[in-house]
Design a protein around this motif. Structure first.
Motif, short mmCIF file in Angstrom:
data_model
loop_
_atom_site.label_atom_id
_atom_site.label_comp_id
_atom_site.label_asym_id
_atom_site.label_seq_id
_atom_site.Cartn_x
_atom_site.Cartn_y
_atom_site.Cartn_z
N GLN A 1 0.76 -1.16 -0.10
CA GLN A 1 0.09 0.10 -0.16
C GLN A 1 0.82 1.30 -0.12
O GLN A 1 1.81 1.42 0.97
CB GLN A 1 -0.93 -0.01 1.33
CG GLN A 1 -1.94 1.06 1.36
CD GLN A 1 -2.92 1.08 0.34
OE1 GLN A 1 -3.26 0.09 -0.33
NE2 GLN A 1 -3.40 2.42 0.16
N VAL A 2 0.62 2.00 -0.97
CA VAL A 2 1.27 3.41 -1.00
C VAL A 2 0.81 4.31 -0.10
O VAL A 2 -0.32 4.69 -0.03
CB VAL A 2 1.44 3.90 -2.45
CG1 VAL A 2 2.08 5.26 -2.74
CG2 VAL A 2 2.06 2.86 -3.21
N SER A 27 6.34 1.48 -4.22
CA SER A 27 6.45 1.68 -5.65
C SER A 27 5.24 2.39 -6.09
O SER A 27 4.12 1.98 -5.76
CB SER A 27 6.94 0.22 -6.07
OG SER A 27 7.01 0.54 -7.51
N ILE A 28 5.47 3.10 -7.13
CA ILE A 28 4.42 3.91 -7.82
C ILE A 28 4.68 3.93 -9.35
O ILE A 28 5.82 3.57 -9.73
CB ILE A 28 4.10 5.26 -7.48
CG1 ILE A 28 5.45 6.23 -7.77
CG2 ILE A 28 3.56 5.46 -6.02
CD1 ILE A 28 5.23 7.53 -7.35
N TYR A 94 -2.03 19.65 1.44
CA TYR A 94 -2.07 18.28 1.07
C TYR A 94 -1.25 17.81 -0.31
O TYR A 94 -1.40 18.54 -1.28
CB TYR A 94 -3.30 17.76 0.84
CG TYR A 94 -4.22 17.90 2.15
CD1 TYR A 94 -5.02 19.29 2.39
CD2 TYR A 94 -4.30 17.01 2.99
CE1 TYR A 94 -5.81 19.24 3.56
CE2 TYR A 94 -5.22 17.00 4.50
CZ TYR A 94 -5.98 18.16 4.61
OH TYR A 94 -6.62 18.53 5.72
N CYS A 95 -0.62 16.89 -0.12
CA CYS A 95 0.02 16.26 -1.23
C CYS A 95 -1.02 15.19 -1.93
O CYS A 95 -1.53 14.40 -1.24
CB CYS A 95 1.47 15.53 -0.81
SG CYS A 95 1.88 14.41 -2.12
N ARG A 96 -0.98 15.30 -3.35
CA ARG A 96 -1.80 14.12 -3.98
C ARG A 96 -0.76 13.35 -5.04
O ARG A 96 -0.03 14.28 -5.69
CB ARG A 96 -3.02 14.51 -4.56
CG ARG A 96 -3.93 13.47 -5.23
CD ARG A 96 -5.09 14.35 -5.91
NE ARG A 96 -4.45 14.71 -7.48
CZ ARG A 96 -5.15 14.46 -8.45
NH1 ARG A 96 -6.12 13.66 -8.56
NH2 ARG A 96 -4.32 14.69 -9.51
N ILE A 97 -0.95 12.17 -5.01
CA ILE A 97 -0.31 11.33 -6.08
C ILE A 97 -1.21 10.54 -6.78
O ILE A 97 -2.18 10.06 -6.27
CB ILE A 97 0.75 10.29 -5.59
CG1 ILE A 97 1.95 11.20 -4.81
CG2 ILE A 97 1.57 9.62 -6.53
CD1 ILE A 97 2.83 10.21 -3.96
N TYR A 98 -1.32 10.65 -8.11
CA TYR A 98 -2.20 10.17 -8.95
C TYR A 98 -1.59 9.24 -9.98
O TYR A 98 -0.68 9.81 -10.99
CB TYR A 98 -2.80 11.04 -9.69
CG TYR A 98 -3.92 10.43 -10.64
CD1 TYR A 98 -3.87 10.93 -12.07
CD2 TYR A 98 -4.98 9.72 -10.32
CE1 TYR A 98 -4.85 10.29 -13.21
CE2 TYR A 98 -5.98 9.04 -11.17
CZ TYR A 98 -6.02 9.54 -12.44
OH TYR A 98 -6.95 8.88 -13.46
N GLU A 99 -1.73 7.79 -9.99
CA GLU A 99 -1.27 7.08 -10.97
C GLU A 99 -2.03 7.16 -12.22
O GLU A 99 -3.31 6.43 -12.10
CB GLU A 99 -1.27 5.68 -10.34
CG GLU A 99 -0.06 5.33 -9.20
CD GLU A 99 0.29 4.24 -8.61
OE1 GLU A 99 -0.74 3.60 -8.05
OE2 GLU A 99 1.20 3.48 -9.04
N VAL A 100 -1.74 7.54 -13.33
CA VAL A 100 -2.40 7.73 -14.51
C VAL A 100 -2.97 6.34 -15.12
O VAL A 100 -3.92 6.06 -15.40
CB VAL A 100 -1.72 8.50 -15.45
CG1 VAL A 100 -2.46 8.57 -16.95
CG2 VAL A 100 -1.41 9.82 -14.98
N SER A 101 -2.04 5.47 -15.06
CA SER A 101 -2.34 4.00 -15.98
C SER A 101 -3.18 3.31 -14.87
O SER A 101 -4.36 2.79 -15.45
CB SER A 101 -1.15 3.61 -16.05
OG SER A 101 -0.42 4.03 -16.70
#
Length: 117
Positions: A1-2, A27-28, A94-101
């Motif tokens: 879990q990221v 890993s992302i 707030y930080c947001r990370i979005y994995e596109v795929s």
């Protein structure tokens, strides 16, 4: 879990500077977008700045020329350099990370930035 883990908030006087960091643990995917949002008391959460995995950036009009977003892909880390801070910049960031795929979104826990004399 990221997980997205933020650091760097605090209290600063008007005109001062702060640097926020957000590191993704785990890993992302390489194709991702990293953003900074902020939310002031009683207001909605708004986008401050965004950076793609290729380095393209966008900024809210209110921070253009004062804030700089950057990233270190090797460390899965995004930064927000904030200069000439104003009282109206006071908010939880707030930080947001979005994995596109995979269309997966990860949010940080938030870090308080207070600009006050």
């Amino acid at each position: 879990q990221v997980q997205a883990v933020e650091s760097g908030g605090g209290l600063v006087q008007p005109g001062g500077s702060l640097r926020l960091s957000c590191a993704a643990s785990g890993s992302i995917s390489r194709l991702n977008i990293m953003d900074w949002y902020r939310q002031a008391p009683g207001k909605e959460r708004d986008l401050v700045a965004s950076i793609s995995s290729g380095g393209s950036t966008t900024y809210a009009n209110s921070v253009k020329g004062r804030f700089t977003i950057s990233r270190d892909n090797a460390k899965n880390t995004v930064y927000l350099e904030m200069n000439n801070l104003k009282a109206e910049d006071t908010a939880v960031y707030y930080c947001r990370i979005y994995e596109v795929s995979f269309r997966r979104t990860y949010w940080g826990q938030g870090t308080q930035v207070t600009v006050s004399s």
